[in-house]
Design a protein around this motif. Sequence first.
Motif, PDB file in Angstrom:
ATOM      1  N   ILE A 110       0.840  -1.205   0.000  1.00 25.02           N
ATOM      2  CA  ILE A 110       0.000   0.000   0.000  1.00 25.02           C
ATOM      3  C   ILE A 110       0.868   1.244   0.000  1.00 25.02           C
ATOM      4  N   LEU A 132       1.491  -6.333   3.352  1.00 25.96           N
ATOM      5  CA  LEU A 132       1.381  -5.254   2.368  1.00 25.96           C
ATOM      6  C   LEU A 132       1.024  -3.906   2.989  1.00 25.96           C
ATOM      7  N   MET A 140      -9.153 -11.083  -7.249  1.00 21.30           N
ATOM      8  CA  MET A 140      -9.790  -9.783  -7.033  1.00 21.30           C
ATOM      9  C   MET A 140     -10.269  -9.210  -8.349  1.00 21.30           C
ATOM     10  N   TRP A 146      -5.719  -0.441 -14.282  1.00 19.43           N
ATOM     11  CA  TRP A 146      -4.770   0.073 -13.307  1.00 19.43           C
ATOM     12  C   TRP A 146      -4.422  -1.000 -12.279  1.00 19.43           C
ATOM     13  N   LEU A 147      -5.472  -1.665 -11.787  1.00 20.94           N
ATOM     14  CA  LEU A 147      -5.268  -2.693 -10.779  1.00 20.94           C
ATOM     15  C   LEU A 147      -4.460  -3.852 -11.362  1.00 20.94           C
ATOM     16  N   LYS A 149      -0.844  -2.892 -11.670  1.00 15.64           N
ATOM     17  CA  LYS A 149      -0.218  -2.763 -10.354  1.00 15.64           C
ATOM     18  C   LYS A 149       0.190  -4.133  -9.806  1.00 15.64           C
ATOM     19  N   ALA A 191      -7.165  -7.859   1.307  1.00 17.93           N
ATOM     20  CA  ALA A 191      -8.472  -7.308   1.004  1.00 17.93           C
ATOM     21  C   ALA A 191      -8.488  -5.833   1.387  1.00 17.93           C
ATOM     22  N   ALA A 204      -5.820  -3.935   1.757  1.00 16.64           N
ATOM     23  CA  ALA A 204      -4.867  -3.231   0.897  1.00 16.64           C
ATOM     24  C   ALA A 204      -5.508  -2.914  -0.455  1.00 16.64           C
ATOM     25  N   MET A 205      -6.172  -3.903  -1.023  1.00 10.27           N
ATOM     26  CA  MET A 205      -6.844  -3.739  -2.312  1.00 10.27           C
ATOM     27  C   MET A 205      -7.864  -2.621  -2.229  1.00 10.27           C
ATOM     28  N   LYS A 222      -7.982  -0.083  -0.260  1.00 14.35           N
ATOM     29  CA  LYS A 222      -7.370   1.245  -0.235  1.00 14.35           C
ATOM     30  C   LYS A 222      -6.789   1.617  -1.595  1.00 14.35           C
ATOM     31  N   MET A 223      -6.075   0.639  -2.206  1.00 17.50           N
ATOM     32  CA  MET A 223      -5.448   0.909  -3.487  1.00 17.50           C
ATOM     33  C   MET A 223      -6.505   1.226  -4.538  1.00 17.50           C
TER      34      MET A 223
END
Lengths: 339, 339
Positions: free
Chosen positions: A131, A213, A241, A268-269, A272, B238, B240-241, B243-244
Amino acid sequence: MKIAVDAMGGDYAPEVVVQGALQAASEWGVDITLVGQREAVEHAMENSARTPHIRVHHCTQQILMGEPPLKAIRQKKDSSIKVAFDLVKRGEADAVVSAGNSGALLAAGVLTLGRIKSVERPAFVGVLPGIQGDVILIDVGANVDCRPNHLFHFGVMAHAFALSCLGMKEPKIGLLSIGEEGRKGNEQVRLAHDLFAASDLHFVGNVEGRDILSGKVQIIVCDGFVGNVVLKLTEGLAEAMFKMLKEGMKDSLQIDSVPPSGAGILQWLGEKLDYAEQGGAPILGIKGVAIVCHGASPAKAIKNAIRTAALYVEKNIPERLARHMERFQTRPVQRALAG
Amino acid sequence: MKIAVDAMGGDYAPEVVVQGALQAASEWGVDITLVGQREAVEHAMENSARTPHIRVHHCTQQILMGEPPLKAIRQKKDSSIKVAFDLVKRGEADAVVSAGNSGALLAAGVLTLGRIKSVERPAFVGVLPGIQGDVILIDVGANVDCRPNHLFHFGVMAHAFALSCLGMKEPKIGLLSIGEEGRKGNEQVRLAHDLFAASDLHFVGNVEGRDILSGKVQIIVCDGFVGNVVLKLTEGLAEAMFKMLKEGMKDSLQIDSVPPSGAGILQWLGEKLDYAEQGGAPILGIKGVAIVCHGASPAKAIKNAIRTAALYVEKNIPERLARHMERFQTRPVQRALAG
């Protein structure tokens, strides 16, 4: 600068490996030696534009994914993995990149180039997208069983790697366990905790899965079994995800396809979390540069691994690691083991 | 049906635990016995509406998170954890729910209620949200070091759990390792692989980190160290995702706050991955029902854990597990160990 690329390693070798190498050569002008069976490699290059940056080094053997590493390296002297390391040993290449049998790569690295002084167990290092920036995970698969001092050495190597390669200033180190208290975890982790605590490293103590993370630490130390599971789970989760999110978007918006704004987010995800962006995992602790790629690496991963290898050669990473080990290792290990 | 809830266990006890218990009692009419220091528990209930479903069982001691489990259970006979299990033993409660010291819960469960025949090591079982539905992960923290037959027993218990509690028909079982080939992994995994392969279970072989949520298998077996890291990483990822994704949405859409459509997606994702929805991890292998919650459980997690506990009592899970162990365990284990 010349990178020896194992053209026979990986699930899609030689075609995809050759593609990745050609892309690296044309995009960045890196000189590449493709190590493999000449006929197969040249066949894979047939439809590509020739570039002076690529040459082929013929060898007759190949180590398969399931082969016992040490035996394979000792018996197959003319395998692409062994020959790639021989080129580095003889000064005819500066680094090895391979998507082949990772155990065999480790064995070839140790047997051919040797270990850095005081590193008992070289390790694979992974870089995860956290993060708050990159998170270094070590070991991600070289050593399934480790003694406490191996874990400590991993931390020291990762520290040098963080400073030299990732430009981190004061990376915090955590030991992966199942509770934050120092006595939590298994025997190996409890003893390693004491070694780290006695060192001059910026050690914050045990960290848990949820901290991996979060940005709480920049370096996470664990054995290669746990690290490999974590690395692959992270990749798998990203994919999971991605799929769940795509379905969720369609469901929550009551539509059949993802709208452009959503597509942008997904892209984007995806970028990343795409392991191919990273390229591969360096072997730390041997006297040379070697990058281990996924068996299933696409051309982009091979290309990026070649760039990484070139960068590590430029930065003279093995030499820096050796100096770092000298500085950190002996004192605290011996003190803690004696105490 | 009566659930004994450890009112003193968890980072936010007794307040948050009491809230969760009150919610469970009022929403589902479950009878609850709050076990803890009467004054503290009643103080936590002060501003809540009274319900006939709740009573308090006083005890004088509390086991803290960092305490060595076995010693704590043996010495603190009047601790909330020990007393909660005593209530089940005496037939005054049907199950235990606690967010306290998980090692102490395991020890109290084994010492007070006993192990199911032929289960050497009870385990914590976690349920993860996979791409194609629930995935059972066992062990998620009860046993940091396991022998091969322990891993095999985990698989048999999870199989019974999958059929009885989750309504799965033919769950596929995978052994978590660092490569798909049977010889990959550490010694413990290689031997466990042979035990599973010789059994009548639907064993698909080794699986890797990337397979955990993919739907390749519905049951994943590993030791409690690895399982705990995986469980907590999944939760952490989860978050982290989340927030990202939030940042990514804002960046990719060039806006300062997430639009309503995006907020819906985030909410959906958040719910899908919220561990509080799950409530807690059952202890499998003891002669009774006990659910272990996160130390940091919010009231919702406690509430849901109580519902889970009630469900397992209704379905008579320990009895079903015992029958299942009889059926599966002896033959293949002895055959494989003998061979």
